[in-house]
Structures are given as structure tokens and as C-alpha cells.
Design an enzyme around this catalytic site. Structure first.
Site, PDB file in Angstrom:
ATOM      1  N   VAL A 100      -8.883   7.686   8.384  1.00 40.55           N
ATOM      2  CA  VAL A 100     -10.235   8.215   8.193  1.00 40.55           C
ATOM      3  C   VAL A 100     -11.231   7.246   8.812  1.00 40.55           C
ATOM      4  O   VAL A 100     -11.109   6.024   8.655  1.00 40.55           O
ATOM      5  CB  VAL A 100     -10.543   8.415   6.694  1.00 40.55           C
ATOM      6  CG1 VAL A 100     -11.931   8.997   6.505  1.00 40.55           C
ATOM      7  CG2 VAL A 100      -9.482   9.310   6.049  1.00 40.55           C
ATOM      8  N   LYS A 158       1.122   4.173  -2.940  1.00 40.89           N
ATOM      9  CA  LYS A 158       0.730   5.558  -2.699  1.00 40.89           C
ATOM     10  C   LYS A 158       1.900   6.519  -2.885  1.00 40.89           C
ATOM     11  O   LYS A 158       1.703   7.675  -3.299  1.00 40.89           O
ATOM     12  CB  LYS A 158       0.120   5.694  -1.307  1.00 40.89           C
ATOM     13  CG  LYS A 158      -1.192   4.926  -1.137  1.00 40.89           C
ATOM     14  CD  LYS A 158      -2.266   5.372  -2.131  1.00 40.89           C
ATOM     15  CE  LYS A 158      -3.607   4.715  -1.868  1.00 40.89           C
ATOM     16  NZ  LYS A 158      -4.666   5.198  -2.782  1.00 40.89           N
ATOM     17  N   THR A 166     -13.835   5.479   8.423  1.00 39.09           N
ATOM     18  CA  THR A 166     -14.757   4.771   7.545  1.00 39.09           C
ATOM     19  C   THR A 166     -15.494   3.710   8.359  1.00 39.09           C
ATOM     20  O   THR A 166     -15.073   3.363   9.470  1.00 39.09           O
ATOM     21  CB  THR A 166     -13.992   4.092   6.401  1.00 39.09           C
ATOM     22  OG1 THR A 166     -13.112   3.109   6.971  1.00 39.09           O
ATOM     23  CG2 THR A 166     -13.184   5.100   5.596  1.00 39.09           C
ATOM     24  N   TYR A 218       0.831  -1.205   0.000  1.00 42.19           N
ATOM     25  CA  TYR A 218       0.000   0.000   0.000  1.00 42.19           C
ATOM     26  C   TYR A 218       0.869   1.260   0.000  1.00 42.19           C
ATOM     27  O   TYR A 218       0.658   2.173  -0.808  1.00 42.19           O
ATOM     28  CB  TYR A 218      -0.903  -0.014   1.231  1.00 42.19           C
ATOM     29  CG  TYR A 218      -1.808   1.193   1.365  1.00 42.19           C
ATOM     30  CD1 TYR A 218      -2.997   1.282   0.651  1.00 42.19           C
ATOM     31  CD2 TYR A 218      -1.469   2.243   2.218  1.00 42.19           C
ATOM     32  CE1 TYR A 218      -3.826   2.388   0.772  1.00 42.19           C
ATOM     33  CE2 TYR A 218      -2.293   3.355   2.351  1.00 42.19           C
ATOM     34  CZ  TYR A 218      -3.472   3.413   1.622  1.00 42.19           C
ATOM     35  OH  TYR A 218      -4.284   4.521   1.756  1.00 42.19           O
TER      36      TYR A 218
END
Length: 264
Positions: free
Chosen positions: A202, A173, A204, A169
Site C-alpha cells: 500500500v 499475520k 503509505t 511480520y
């Protein structure tokens, strides 16, 4: 300055999370035409947008951003439906396995890269090609032929923590940040504004479900100087700002919205 958005928005990963709330934020600022792209149905996003503003028009496309032909076709469909493309958010992505390099399989690594990096590149290439065909949206010196925002991550700026060994990841990014900067330099003189947003953690629904006391995510939360995770609405508002005339001199930025996590 106060700002408003007028034109056509194209959003990948629009069915939930940041993509969904970016659509809501852009609708609040005036966008009334949306191409909403996701691998899953975007029904909830469409329903909420039309509840907000009944005059909103939507084009719903189910698509894998790693599919080159489908990406190109989605841009063609958007322009056929709405006439042009003003704002693009390349947001679709996956987290991948929380594994270090010695642990992760090649196939898993490549899948993360294909969606998070190659998928962004495919979408951005198609968007740029369309935006170069159209005129600026106004005569203002602040105006552009189009604006593109790519969803990177704070882990596109720094390495992941020991608690969150998201090697693939973070690699993907970092690549998104590099792509954003390279294309921003090339396209700014040609009237296209390109930036990235680098969110921190975040809140979520998935993250919220893991926030039990003593969990990995709870341990990460206390590292954030403001002692909380971002709401999805907060990140959506930053994306709307990056598309607006208020950010007309912001070019090639990897804007960090992480509550101060990466300044430590």
C-alpha cells in the site's frame, strides 16, 4: 448492491494509513460515530472526518493494543459514549525488523507478535463480548449484532519474498488469519460477522518515501500484475464493504487486495 453503514465504529491504528482511510471510507458510507484508537494522537483523522461531515462524533483514545486492561477499558468507553459497538477494525500493527529467523532477536520477534497478533486477539475478545450483549442492528436477514474486520496482509497468506525477509511480520499475520477463521466459525451462529483483509503493498507515506528508482520497494512494485501499489483509499473502501450488508454472506474470509501479487 449499493450499501450504507449506520452505527458505531471502533478503529485501532486510526491515526494514519489504512486505519485513517478506513474511517474516511466508513464516513462516506454513513457512519457518524467513531471511537478512534492509536498510540499517537488522532488529531488529523478527526479534523478530516469533521470537515467531511460536521455532525460526526468522535471518541479519541491513546492506547497500546497489547495492554489488556486498556483494551477492555476502551470498549467500555465506546459503549458508554455511543451506546453500542457495530463495526470494529483491528488494524494497529508494526512491521518489525526485516530479518530471517537466524537473525532476529527473541525480544524483537515477541514485540511484533504482541502487537500484531495478541493485540488483535485482545481487541477482538473485548469486541465479541460486547457484541454478544446487544441485538442485531435491524430485522433484516442480512443483519448482525456486529461486524469485525482484522487487518492481516498478503503475507498472512504467503511467505515474504527474498527482498523482504519479514519473518516475524509474516508469522504474526498468518496468525491473524487463523484467529479470524476460528472466531468466525464460533461467532457466526451467534450473530457476529468476522473477516480479515489481506492488503498487498500500500502506498503509505513511508513506502512512498522509499520509492526511488532501484530501491527494494521499486523492485517489488514491478512484481504486481497491475504495476502499482494500492492507494490507502482503495483498502479503506474494501474494509467498508466487508462491514456492509453487501458482504452479509462473507464470513471468515481473508480477502486479498494485492493487485494480483499472490496469484503468481
Amino acid at each position: 448492491m449499493p450499501f450504507s453503514l449506520k452505527g458505531v465504529a471502533y478503529i485501532t491504528g486510526a491515526g494514519s494509513g489504512i486505519g485513517q482511510h478506513a474511517a474516511y471510507a466508513m464516513a462516506r458510507q454513513g457512519v457518524r460515530s467513531f471511537a478512534l484508537i492509536d498510540r499517537n494522537p488522532v488529531t488529523h483523522t478527526v479534523q478530516h472526518l469533521k470537515k467531511m461531515h460536521p455532525d460526526i462524533k468522535t471518541l479519541e483514545i491513546e492506547m497500546d493494543v497489547a495492554d489488556e486492561a486498556a483494551v477492555n477499558d476502551s470498549i467500555e468507553q465506546t459503549v458508554k459514549e455511543f451506546g453500542r459497538l457495530d463495526y470494529a477494525l483491528n488494524n494497529a500493527g508494526i512491521g518489525g525488523a526485516l530479518k530471517t529467523t537466524d537473525q532476529i532477536d527473541k525480544e524483537d520477534f515477541e514485540r511484533v507478535m504482541s502487537i500484531n497478533t495478541t493485540g488483535v486477539w485482545l481487541c477482538q475478545r473485548a469486541q465479541i463480548r460486547q457484541m454478544l450483549k446487544q441485538e442485531k442492528w435491524s430485522d433484516s436477514y442480512r443483519a448482525y449484532r456486529g461486524s469485525i474486520v482484522n487487518t492481516a496482509s498478503m503475507y498472512g497468506k504467503v511467505g515474504p519474498t527474498l527482498n523482504v525477509p519479514a519473518t516475524a511480520y509474516a508469522t504474526s499475520k498468518h496468525a491473524v488469519v487463523g484467529l479470524t477463521k476460528a472466531d468466525a466459525i464460533a461467532m457466526a451462529p451467534r450473530g457476529i460477522k468476522i473477516n480479515a483483509i489481506c492488503p498487498g503493498y500500500v502506498l503509505t507515506p513511508l513506502v512512498e518515501s522509499t520509492m526511488d528508482k532501484g530501491s527494494v520497494m521499486d523492485a517489488e512494485r514491478v512484481k504486481v500484475p497491475i504495476q502499482r501499489f494500492a492507494s490507502m483509499e482503495e483498502i479503506g473502501d474494501v474494509i467498508a464493504f466487508l462491514h456492509s450488508d453487501a458482504s452479509s454472506y462473507v464470513v471468515g474470509s481473508a480477502l486479498v487486495a494485492d493487485g494480483g501479487f499472490t496469484i503468481q
